[in-house]
Design a protein around this motif. Structure first.
Motif, PDB file in Angstrom:
ATOM      1  N   HIS A   1       1.095  -1.783   0.383  1.00  0.00           N
ATOM      2  CA  HIS A   1       0.203  -0.272   0.411  1.00  0.00           C
ATOM      3  C   HIS A   1       1.034   1.813  -0.119  1.00  0.00           C
ATOM      4  O   HIS A   1       1.572   1.381   0.296  1.00  0.00           O
ATOM      5  CB  HIS A   1      -0.999   0.150   0.441  1.00  0.00           C
ATOM      6  CG  HIS A   1      -0.674   0.239   2.491  1.00  0.00           C
ATOM      7  ND1 HIS A   1       0.105   1.390   3.054  1.00  0.00           N
ATOM      8  CD2 HIS A   1      -0.553  -0.454   3.955  1.00  0.00           C
ATOM      9  CE1 HIS A   1       0.834   1.176   4.981  1.00  0.00           C
ATOM     10  NE2 HIS A   1       0.375   0.034   4.519  1.00  0.00           N
TER      11      HIS A   1
ATOM     12  N   ASP B   1      -1.310  -5.452   1.932  1.00  0.00           N
ATOM     13  CA  ASP B   1      -1.372  -4.675   3.993  1.00  0.00           C
ATOM     14  C   ASP B   1      -2.434  -3.819   2.878  1.00  0.00           C
ATOM     15  O   ASP B   1      -2.643  -2.922   3.488  1.00  0.00           O
ATOM     16  CB  ASP B   1      -0.030  -4.638   3.748  1.00  0.00           C
ATOM     17  CG  ASP B   1      -0.923  -4.394   5.430  1.00  0.00           C
ATOM     18  OD1 ASP B   1      -1.630  -4.405   6.144  1.00  0.00           O
ATOM     19  OD2 ASP B   1      -0.115  -2.839   6.304  1.00  0.00           O
TER      20      ASP B   1
ATOM     21  N   ASP C   1       4.489   1.082   5.006  1.00  0.00           N
ATOM     22  CA  ASP C   1       4.712   1.139   6.486  1.00  0.00           C
ATOM     23  C   ASP C   1       5.421  -0.009   7.061  1.00  0.00           C
ATOM     24  O   ASP C   1       5.605  -1.241   6.008  1.00  0.00           O
ATOM     25  CB  ASP C   1       3.927   0.905   7.556  1.00  0.00           C
ATOM     26  CG  ASP C   1       3.255   0.028   7.970  1.00  0.00           C
ATOM     27  OD1 ASP C   1       2.423  -0.866   6.391  1.00  0.00           O
ATOM     28  OD2 ASP C   1       1.459   0.084   8.117  1.00  0.00           O
TER      29      ASP C   1
HETATM   30 MN    MN Z   1      -0.304  -1.339   7.366  1.00  0.00          MN
END
Ligand code: MN
Ligand code: AMP
Ligand code: MN
Length: 348
Positions: A41, A107, A45
């Motif tokens: 994404h 994710d 992260d």
């Molecule tokens: Mn994430």
């Protein structure tokens, strides 16, 4: 229809045996010349990058030669994750295979999280989705979506195990970064016995948890320390918000970043300082992303389902950690959040 291999929205209960079998077949059935594209994404992260690169290394061990990993937006990896093994797989989105044989998403709960790379879903031979958001919209062809998994890396390891990939220290480092990021260093509710067992497997490969944690959680430039001081100094506490459960919030502008000569990723850690506030169940950081565009992080300690708030406002996430893109002024964005809080209370 639930999470069948044929597509459609994923089952709340997690992947079925049929889903796992379809995912294994999609990888095992690849011809030697196949091009495989991994996508995570936007604003990646630790879970997005760690699960993607850890899985990518596993595919490489299986002999996949034409393999790329990418994410939407500028190709800069946040400094704390630059050391991750498998980073050599990364390419800028414009250089990513336009029509891969297999695309695997990590994710991302919805297509909107894939930015300009969303077109690869249609152009790929097969689209496999690995995720752990309950809100996953089922945008692929094969879905391995487990809302009970603490991180997408748990799903990724489940598939690597079924593919017979032996865990090594490089794969483990990536998956450990993912797992420790999404469990807040094994502090959140999702930290089940199974999470610790998985962490034990990863640590048994010889990776150094102290060193990894220092790099991803406990290191930031002095300019960021001073920037945090300023941004935390303007935090506002609203005890009456969320039907008396309390809201604490602050914001950071691009000017703030420029004044302290800091890249935007440093702001990702801010929410962890704001959410310490004892007097508020809900915490929020509003980060400027464009002239009148803000990336909003929301957290809750249990009284409010912030994914509901974020979803109503065009984003998504988990019950206690969610986000969305807000438009207008900071005050307008925060007012919209305030207005949604009491409608998102969880049963006591
Ligand atoms: Mn994430
Ligand atoms: P963050 O506050 O950016 O750490 O994000 C917390 C959670 O909210 C993550 O699990 C994300 O998947 C989700 N999230 C954050 N921003 C968005 C967005 N713009 N749209 C959908 N989900 C988001
Ligand atoms: Mn995640």
């Amino acid at each position: 229809m639930t999470g069948s291999a044929a597509g459609g929205p994923p089952a709340g209960a997690g992947p079925t045996d049929t889903d796992w079998a379809a995912a294994v077949a999609a990888v095992r059935g690849l011809p030697a010349t196949a091009r495989v594209l991994l996508i995570c994404h936007v604003n990646p992260d630790g879970d997005a990058l760690g699960s993607m690169l850890g899985f990518g290394l596993g595919l490489r061990r299986l002999g996949v030669r034409q393999l790329q990993a990418t994410f939407p937006g500028p190709p800069e990896v946040p400094e704390p994750f630059r050391w991750l093994p498998g980073s050599d797989l990364l390419v800028a989105q414009d250089d990513a295979y336009p029509d891969p044989d297999l695309v695997i998403c990590f994710d991302a709960a919805s297509e909107s999280r894939l930015g300009d790379l969303v077109d690869r879903l249609d152009k790929a031979g097969t689209a496999l989705v690995l995720d752990h958001h309950a809100s996953n919209t089922g945008f692929g062809g094969i879905h391995l979506v487990d809302p009970h998994a603490a991180a997408t890396s748990v799903v990724a390891l489940g598939l690597l195990d079924r593919l017979g990939v032996a865990l090594d220290a490089e794969i483990a480092a990536c998956l450990y970064v993912a797992l420790s990021t999404d469990t807040g260093s094994f502090r959140f509710e999702a930290t089940t016995p199974a999470v610790h067992e998985l962490a034990a497997r990863l640590l048994a490969t010889g990776i150094r948890p102290g060193e990894i944690s220092r790099q991803i959680f406990d290191t930031r430039p002095f300019g960021a320390v001073r920037l945090f001081g300023e941004v935390l100094g303007r935090a506002r506490l609203e005890p009456a918000a969320a039907a008396g459960h309390g809201l604490v919030w602050t914001y950071a502008t691009r000017d703030d970043l420029a004044r302290h000569d800091q890249p935007a990723y440093v702001l990702e850690a801010l929410i962890d300082s704001v959410r310490c506030t004892a007097e508020a169940d809900v915490s929020c950081v509003v980060k400027q992303a464009g002239d009148a565009e803000w990336a909003v992080s929301l957290r809750s300690k249990g009284a409010v389902d912030v994914s509901r708030v974020a979803t109503v406002l065009g984003g998504g996430g988990h019950r206690f950690a969610a986000g969305f893109t807000g438009r207008g002024t900071v005050d307008e964005v925060v007012e919209r959040i305030r207005a949604e809080l009491s409608g998102a209370l969880l049963p006591a």
